[in-house]
Design an enzyme around this catalytic site. Structure first.
Site, PDB file in Angstrom:
ATOM      1  N   ASN A  67      -5.685   1.342  -8.885  1.00  0.00           N
ATOM      2  CA  ASN A  67      -6.283   0.944  -7.610  1.00  0.00           C
ATOM      3  C   ASN A  67      -7.551   1.770  -7.439  1.00  0.00           C
ATOM      4  O   ASN A  67      -7.495   2.921  -7.016  1.00  0.00           O
ATOM      5  CB  ASN A  67      -5.299   1.188  -6.461  1.00  0.00           C
ATOM      6  N   LYS A 123      -6.569   5.564  -7.765  1.00  0.00           N
ATOM      7  CA  LYS A 123      -5.134   5.791  -7.741  1.00  0.00           C
ATOM      8  C   LYS A 123      -4.519   5.156  -8.984  1.00  0.00           C
ATOM      9  O   LYS A 123      -4.965   4.098  -9.426  1.00  0.00           O
ATOM     10  CB  LYS A 123      -4.507   5.173  -6.480  1.00  0.00           C
ATOM     11  N   ARG A 127      -5.373  -3.602  -8.612  1.00  0.00           N
ATOM     12  CA  ARG A 127      -5.468  -4.123  -7.248  1.00  0.00           C
ATOM     13  C   ARG A 127      -6.913  -4.527  -6.986  1.00  0.00           C
ATOM     14  O   ARG A 127      -7.843  -3.749  -7.225  1.00  0.00           O
ATOM     15  CB  ARG A 127      -5.055  -3.064  -6.235  1.00  0.00           C
ATOM     16  N   HIS A 150      -3.213  -7.030   2.793  1.00  0.00           N
ATOM     17  CA  HIS A 150      -1.879  -6.451   2.544  1.00  0.00           C
ATOM     18  C   HIS A 150      -0.942  -7.469   1.894  1.00  0.00           C
ATOM     19  O   HIS A 150       0.274  -7.347   1.982  1.00  0.00           O
ATOM     20  CB  HIS A 150      -1.219  -5.929   3.841  1.00  0.00           C
ATOM     21  N   LEU A 195       2.995  -1.688   8.798  1.00  0.00           N
ATOM     22  CA  LEU A 195       2.354  -0.776   9.750  1.00  0.00           C
ATOM     23  C   LEU A 195       2.013   0.543   9.074  1.00  0.00           C
ATOM     24  O   LEU A 195       2.897   1.312   8.684  1.00  0.00           O
ATOM     25  CB  LEU A 195       3.281  -0.501  10.943  1.00  0.00           C
ATOM     26  N   GLY A 220      -3.760   1.300   8.635  1.00  0.00           N
ATOM     27  CA  GLY A 220      -4.144  -0.097   8.786  1.00  0.00           C
ATOM     28  C   GLY A 220      -2.863  -0.898   8.831  1.00  0.00           C
ATOM     29  O   GLY A 220      -1.864  -0.504   8.223  1.00  0.00           O
ATOM     30  N   ARG A 235      -9.066   1.216  13.770  1.00  0.00           N
ATOM     31  CA  ARG A 235      -9.638  -0.125  13.895  1.00  0.00           C
ATOM     32  C   ARG A 235      -9.159  -0.790  15.180  1.00  0.00           C
ATOM     33  O   ARG A 235      -7.995  -0.649  15.572  1.00  0.00           O
ATOM     34  CB  ARG A 235      -9.272  -0.980  12.678  1.00  0.00           C
ATOM     35  N   LEU A 276       0.271   9.345  14.215  1.00  0.00           N
ATOM     36  CA  LEU A 276       1.388   9.098  15.138  1.00  0.00           C
ATOM     37  C   LEU A 276       2.202  10.348  15.394  1.00  0.00           C
ATOM     38  O   LEU A 276       2.788  10.508  16.473  1.00  0.00           O
ATOM     39  CB  LEU A 276       2.275   7.973  14.601  1.00  0.00           C
ATOM     40  N   ARG A 277       2.255  11.259  14.446  1.00  0.00           N
ATOM     41  CA  ARG A 277       2.999  12.505  14.677  1.00  0.00           C
ATOM     42  C   ARG A 277       2.368  13.303  15.806  1.00  0.00           C
ATOM     43  O   ARG A 277       3.074  13.832  16.682  1.00  0.00           O
ATOM     44  CB  ARG A 277       3.049  13.324  13.386  1.00  0.00           C
ATOM     45  N   GLY A 279       3.918   3.039   5.994  1.00  0.00           N
ATOM     46  CA  GLY A 279       4.064   4.396   6.512  1.00  0.00           C
ATOM     47  C   GLY A 279       4.646   4.516   7.901  1.00  0.00           C
ATOM     48  O   GLY A 279       5.613   5.255   8.128  1.00  0.00           O
ATOM     49  N   GLU A 293       8.114   2.253   8.299  1.00  0.00           N
ATOM     50  CA  GLU A 293       9.301   2.845   7.691  1.00  0.00           C
ATOM     51  C   GLU A 293       9.727   4.141   8.364  1.00  0.00           C
ATOM     52  O   GLU A 293      10.918   4.481   8.353  1.00  0.00           O
ATOM     53  CB  GLU A 293       9.027   3.129   6.210  1.00  0.00           C
ATOM     54  N   GLU A 326       3.826  -1.519  -3.417  1.00  0.00           N
ATOM     55  CA  GLU A 326       2.748  -2.390  -3.881  1.00  0.00           C
ATOM     56  C   GLU A 326       2.466  -2.195  -5.367  1.00  0.00           C
ATOM     57  O   GLU A 326       2.110  -3.155  -6.069  1.00  0.00           O
ATOM     58  CB  GLU A 326       1.487  -2.131  -3.047  1.00  0.00           C
TER      59      GLU A 326
END
Length: 396
Positions: A7, A14, A89, A178, A207, A210, A239, A281-282, A328, A331, A382
Site C-alpha cells: 500500500n 505499507k 492497494r 473503503h 469507522l 476516516g 473531515r 476518540l480516547r 479502529g 472495533e 484489508e
C-alpha cells in the site's frame, strides 16, 4: 504460498507478507517520510522494531523491505523468489475497474487516467506498482481498487443532481471508498450468519479516522456514504462529511481564500477536530468524563450522523440481516456503538450491553438473542482481502 501486499502512499509504503495456507501475517511494517531528510521504518517479524535512515524514493524503501524479509537472522523468506505474487492497494479505479486486475500496460494506463479523481493517492499507488515491477521482475502483480466493490450501485444511487453532462464529461458521480474493507466484512458477516452472501442484506459500518457505511443488498453494494471523494458522508476525524455545498462559496468569501483553501479546511481541520479540537476518540472520551461539553457535542454529532445513515440504509434495503461495525473506532469503541444504536428496540435493533462492552476480538454478535436485526463486530483485514483477491485473479 506467500503473497506480498503493498500500500504505497505519496510519502509512505505499507507492506505485509502473508502465508496464504495459514493466513498468517509473516511480516509487516511501514516506511514513512519517504523523500524527506530522514525517514522512519517500523517493522514486525518476530517483534516490533523501528529505525531511521534516508529513503529518497519508494525504490529505496522497497529495497529495505526486501532486505528485512530476507535477513539471515530475522527474515521470513530465504529469497524474494519465494514470493508468489504481489497485491497492490489502489485508491481510485473510477468506472474503469469494477474488479481487481492483473497489472499490465493497459491497467497502468487506466490507473494514470484516474489520477484526476484521486490526485493525492493514485500517483503513490502507481509508484508502488512500478517499483515492485522493477524489483520483482517476472513476479505477477494485481491491483485491487478501493472503489471496485461499489461499482454495483445503480445510476439512481450514484448520479448527482447536477447537469448530467458533468457526469458524462468529467466523471462526477458517487464512487465510494473503503471497498476492500466493506467487501471483506460483508463476506465474514455472511459466514457469521450462516447464510450465502448473495442471500444477505447487511449494513457495514467502517469507522476509523476516516469512515464510511455501505448498504449491501444480496451481497452487493447498493449504496455507500462517501461520494466522488472521501470527504463526503459521516463526520470523521478531520473531515466534515456531508454539508450544504453552498458553504464552500461562503467560506471562500469569509476567509478570503480559494476553493482549494476551503477544501483544506474541510479535509484537515473539520470533523471531530473542528468541533472540539481533537480527532482522537480516547482524548474525547476523557474530556467528556471531565464534563467537557464541546467534546460531548462532537461525539453526539458523529454518532447521530452514523445513525442517520444506518436508518436510511435499513429503509433502502427493506430487510436487514445484520449491522456490522469494523475498523479502529468500530472495533474498539463500545460507547460509540452504544450511542449510535441506543433506543432502537422498536425497530428490531437491540444491543446487548454486556456483549457490547466485553467483545472478545472474535467475529461475534453483540445484539440480544431476540433482536430481529443482528448487530456484530468483525475486525477488518484489508491486507488479507487484497491477498485473497490476488490469489483469485491469478488463479493460484
Amino acid at each position: 504460498m506467500k503473497i506480498l501486499v503493498i500500500n504505497a502512499g505519496s510519502s509512505s509504503l505499507k507492506y505485509q507478507l502473508l502465508d496464504m495456507t495459514s493466513k498468517d501475517d509473516l511480516a509487516s511494517g511501514i516506511v514513512e517520510r519517504i523523500g524527506e531528510d530522514m525517514g522512519t521504518m517500523t517493522y514486525k517479524t518476530d517483534g516490533k522494531e523501528v529505525f531511521e535512515k534516508p529513503f529518497p524514493t519508494h525504490k529505496e524503501a522497497m529495497v529495505e523491505v526486501i532486505n528485512i524479509l530476507t535477513d539471515a537472522d530475522k527474515g521470513v523468506v530465504k529469497d524474494k523468489a519465494e514470493i508468489a505474487a504481489i497485491g497492490h492497494r489502489v485508491v481510485h479505479g473510477g468506472e474503469t475497474f469494477t474488479e481487481p486486475a492483473e497489472v499490465d500496460a493497459k491497467v497502468i494506463e487506466g490507473i494514470k487516467a484516474n489520477i484526476p479523481l484521486a490526485p493525492l493517492h493514485n500517483p503513490g499507488n502507481l509508484t508502488g506498482i512500478e517499483t515492485a515491477m522493477e524489483l520483482f521482475p517476472g513476479v505477477r502483480q494485481v491491483a485491487v481498487f478501493d472503489t471496485a466493490f461499489h461499482q454495483t450501485m445503480e445510476p439512481k444511487v450514484f448520479t448527482y443532481g447536477i447537469p448530467y453532462e458533468m457526469y458524462e464529461k468529467f466523471g462526477i458521480r458517487r464512487y465510494g471508498f473503503h471497498g476492500t474493507s466493506h467487501k471483506f466484512v460483508a463476506r465474514e458477516t455472511a459466514k457469521l450468519l450462516g447464510k450465502p452472501l448473495e442471500e444477505c442484506n447487511i449494513v457495514t459500518v467502517h469507522l476509523g479516522n476516516g469512515g464510511s457505511l455501505a448498504a449491501v443488498k444480496n451481497g452487493k453494494c447498493y449504496d455507500t456514504s462517501m461520494g466522488m471523494t472521501p470527504l463526503a458522508g459521516i463526520i470523521m476525524g478531520t473531515r466534515c462529511g456531508d454539508i450544504d455545498p453552498a458553504i464552500v462559496g461562503v467560506l471562500a468569501e469569509k476567509l478570503g481564500t480559494d476553493v482549494a483553501g476551503v477544501e483544506k479546511v474541510l479535509t484537515n481541520d473539520s470533523g471531530l477536530k473542528g468541533i472540539c479540537g481533537s480527532n482522537d476518540l480516547r482524548d474525547i472520551h476523557a474530556r467528556i468524563e471531565e464534563g467537557d461539553k464541546q467534546a460531548e457535542l462532537a461525539l453526539d454529532m458523529a454518532c447521530h450522523k452514523v445513525r442517520q445513515f444506518i436508518g436510511s440504509y435499513c429503509f433502502e434495503l427493506g430487510k436487514v440481516d445484520c449491522i456490522v461495525f469494523t475498523a479502529g473506532i468500530g472495533e474498539n469503541d463500545p460507547e460509540y456503538r452504544a450511542r449510535t444504536l441506543s433506543g432502537l428496540e422498536s425497530f428490531g435493533i437491540s444491543v446487548n450491553n454486556d456483549k457490547n462492552w466485553n467483545w472478545d476480538r472474535t467475529p461475534s454478535f453483540i445484539s440480544d438473542d431476540d433482536s430481529a436485526v443482528k448487530v456484530a463486530i468483525i475486525a477488518t483485514n484489508e491486507e488479507l482481502e487484497i491477498a485473497n483477491d490476488t490469489v483469485a485473479v491469478l488463479g493460484l
